[in-house]
Structure formats: structure tokens, C-alpha cells
Design a protein around this motif. Sequence first.
Motif, PDB file in Angstrom:
ATOM      1  N   SER A  50      -3.297  -1.984 -41.129  1.00 15.21           N
ATOM      2  CA  SER A  50      -4.220  -2.739 -40.780  1.00 15.21           C
ATOM      3  C   SER A  50      -5.021  -2.257 -39.376  1.00 15.21           C
ATOM      4  O   SER A  50      -6.191  -2.148 -39.185  1.00 15.21           O
ATOM      5  CB  SER A  50      -4.207  -4.181 -40.552  1.00 15.21           C
ATOM      6  N   ILE A  51      -4.079  -1.974 -38.514  1.00 12.67           N
ATOM      7  CA  ILE A  51      -4.562  -1.480 -37.345  1.00 12.67           C
ATOM      8  C   ILE A  51      -5.196  -0.064 -37.344  1.00 12.67           C
ATOM      9  O   ILE A  51      -6.230   0.265 -36.656  1.00 12.67           O
ATOM     10  CB  ILE A  51      -3.168  -1.331 -36.126  1.00 12.67           C
ATOM     11  N   VAL A  52      -4.609   0.723 -38.354  1.00 17.98           N
ATOM     12  CA  VAL A  52      -5.241   2.308 -38.449  1.00 17.98           C
ATOM     13  C   VAL A  52      -6.668   2.082 -39.114  1.00 17.98           C
ATOM     14  O   VAL A  52      -7.404   3.016 -38.574  1.00 17.98           O
ATOM     15  CB  VAL A  52      -4.056   2.936 -39.148  1.00 17.98           C
ATOM     16  N   ALA A  53      -6.657   1.238 -40.008  1.00 16.34           N
ATOM     17  CA  ALA A  53      -7.926   1.014 -40.684  1.00 16.34           C
ATOM     18  C   ALA A  53      -9.037   0.523 -39.605  1.00 16.34           C
ATOM     19  O   ALA A  53     -10.155   0.619 -39.818  1.00 16.34           O
ATOM     20  CB  ALA A  53      -7.950   0.100 -41.734  1.00 16.34           C
ATOM     21  N   ALA A  54      -8.641  -0.342 -38.822  1.00 16.98           N
ATOM     22  CA  ALA A  54      -9.610  -0.988 -37.703  1.00 16.98           C
ATOM     23  C   ALA A  54      -9.887  -0.067 -36.892  1.00 16.98           C
ATOM     24  O   ALA A  54     -11.197   0.024 -36.482  1.00 16.98           O
ATOM     25  CB  ALA A  54      -8.962  -2.139 -37.022  1.00 16.98           C
ATOM     26  N   ILE A  55      -9.118   0.971 -36.463  1.00 20.11           N
ATOM     27  CA  ILE A  55      -9.487   1.922 -35.394  1.00 20.11           C
ATOM     28  C   ILE A  55     -10.603   2.916 -36.391  1.00 20.11           C
ATOM     29  O   ILE A  55     -11.280   3.220 -35.716  1.00 20.11           O
ATOM     30  CB  ILE A  55      -8.087   2.761 -35.204  1.00 20.11           C
ATOM     31  N   ILE A  56     -10.190   3.241 -37.691  1.00 18.67           N
ATOM     32  CA  ILE A  56     -10.852   4.230 -38.388  1.00 18.67           C
ATOM     33  C   ILE A  56     -12.382   3.436 -38.386  1.00 18.67           C
ATOM     34  O   ILE A  56     -13.269   4.336 -38.156  1.00 18.67           O
ATOM     35  CB  ILE A  56     -10.466   4.459 -39.395  1.00 18.67           C
ATOM     36  N   ILE A  57     -12.644   2.246 -38.722  1.00 17.02           N
ATOM     37  CA  ILE A  57     -13.854   1.624 -38.823  1.00 17.02           C
ATOM     38  C   ILE A  57     -14.343   1.708 -37.652  1.00 17.02           C
ATOM     39  O   ILE A  57     -15.734   1.915 -37.590  1.00 17.02           O
ATOM     40  CB  ILE A  57     -13.594   0.344 -39.261  1.00 17.02           C
ATOM     41  N   PHE A  58     -13.633   1.241 -36.288  1.00 17.11           N
ATOM     42  CA  PHE A  58     -14.490   1.404 -35.070  1.00 17.11           C
ATOM     43  C   PHE A  58     -14.815   2.849 -34.678  1.00 17.11           C
ATOM     44  O   PHE A  58     -16.007   2.904 -34.564  1.00 17.11           O
ATOM     45  CB  PHE A  58     -13.386   0.876 -34.281  1.00 17.11           C
ATOM     46  N   LEU A  59     -14.204   3.915 -35.028  1.00 19.51           N
ATOM     47  CA  LEU A  59     -14.618   5.204 -34.691  1.00 19.51           C
ATOM     48  C   LEU A  59     -15.701   5.538 -35.559  1.00 19.51           C
ATOM     49  O   LEU A  59     -16.619   6.357 -34.992  1.00 19.51           O
ATOM     50  CB  LEU A  59     -13.370   6.177 -34.914  1.00 19.51           C
ATOM     51  N   VAL A  60     -15.652   5.132 -36.805  1.00 17.82           N
ATOM     52  CA  VAL A  60     -17.043   5.731 -37.728  1.00 17.82           C
ATOM     53  C   VAL A  60     -18.082   4.827 -37.207  1.00 17.82           C
ATOM     54  O   VAL A  60     -19.397   5.191 -37.230  1.00 17.82           O
ATOM     55  CB  VAL A  60     -16.501   5.193 -39.206  1.00 17.82           C
ATOM     56  N   MET A  61     -18.188   3.650 -36.809  1.00 18.66           N
ATOM     57  CA  MET A  61     -19.398   2.811 -36.335  1.00 18.66           C
ATOM     58  C   MET A  61     -19.833   3.518 -35.046  1.00 18.66           C
ATOM     59  O   MET A  61     -21.018   3.612 -34.798  1.00 18.66           O
ATOM     60  CB  MET A  61     -18.968   1.593 -36.315  1.00 18.66           C
ATOM     61  N   ILE A  62     -18.673   3.790 -34.183  1.00 17.91           N
ATOM     62  CA  ILE A  62     -19.142   4.658 -32.755  1.00 17.91           C
ATOM     63  C   ILE A  62     -19.961   5.944 -33.217  1.00 17.91           C
ATOM     64  O   ILE A  62     -20.959   6.253 -32.336  1.00 17.91           O
ATOM     65  CB  ILE A  62     -17.887   4.991 -31.776  1.00 17.91           C
ATOM     66  N   MET A  63     -19.320   6.543 -34.136  1.00 15.99           N
ATOM     67  CA  MET A  63     -20.033   7.778 -34.236  1.00 15.99           C
ATOM     68  C   MET A  63     -21.424   7.850 -35.163  1.00 15.99           C
ATOM     69  O   MET A  63     -22.313   8.456 -35.105  1.00 15.99           O
ATOM     70  CB  MET A  63     -18.961   8.808 -35.295  1.00 15.99           C
ATOM     71  N   LYS A  64     -21.435   6.883 -35.740  1.00 14.99           N
ATOM     72  CA  LYS A  64     -22.722   6.461 -36.610  1.00 14.99           C
ATOM     73  C   LYS A  64     -23.776   6.148 -35.472  1.00 14.99           C
ATOM     74  O   LYS A  64     -24.877   6.425 -35.879  1.00 14.99           O
ATOM     75  CB  LYS A  64     -22.410   5.390 -37.566  1.00 14.99           C
ATOM     76  N   ASN A  65     -23.589   5.167 -34.593  1.00 11.85           N
ATOM     77  CA  ASN A  65     -24.566   4.803 -33.827  1.00 11.85           C
ATOM     78  C   ASN A  65     -24.837   5.817 -32.422  1.00 11.85           C
ATOM     79  O   ASN A  65     -25.778   5.652 -31.769  1.00 11.85           O
ATOM     80  CB  ASN A  65     -23.960   3.289 -33.083  1.00 11.85           C
ATOM     81  N   LYS A  66     -23.955   6.757 -32.496  1.00 14.38           N
ATOM     82  CA  LYS A  66     -23.928   7.533 -31.300  1.00 14.38           C
ATOM     83  C   LYS A  66     -24.044   6.984 -29.840  1.00 14.38           C
ATOM     84  O   LYS A  66     -24.703   7.788 -29.101  1.00 14.38           O
ATOM     85  CB  LYS A  66     -25.044   8.646 -31.573  1.00 14.38           C
TER      86      LYS A  66
END
Length: 70
Positions: A50-66
Motif C-alpha cells: 500500500s505504501i509503495v502504491a501510494a508513493i508511485i501514485i503520488f510521483l505520477v501525479m507530480i510528474m503529470k502536473n509538472k
Amino acid sequence: MSGLAGLEQVLLFSAVFLKTQNMTMNGVDINVPSYIWGITKYTFAGGIISIVAAIIIFLVMIMKNKKWGG
């Protein structure tokens, strides 16, 4: 037994002591079903996933929004 958290150990020792008045490791091992020892391993693995999935989702959202923060 080493995989259990402190609270789980206290609860198991208390339950075994109330049932058998035996506070040794052998008393705990004999009176606690074997499947109980695997529960903490599964919850720990689930928490890590769960923690790894949350970190991945967070990083994807950061990269998507730049952008970072507001």
C-alpha cells in the motif's frame, strides 16, 4: 514469535496465561494456532504494498502536473 508486534505479543501472552496459567514460550506455542503467526506477515506485506502504491501514485501525479504544491 519474533515477527509479532509488541501489542500482539502482550495480547497472546495474556490470553495464554489466563487460559493455562503457563507463561513460557512452549505454553504459548502449544496453545496458539499455527495460522496466527502468519497473520502479521501478511498484514506487513500488505502495508508495504500500500505504501509503495501510494508513493508511485503520488510521483505520477507530480510528474503529470509538472509542479509542486499550489
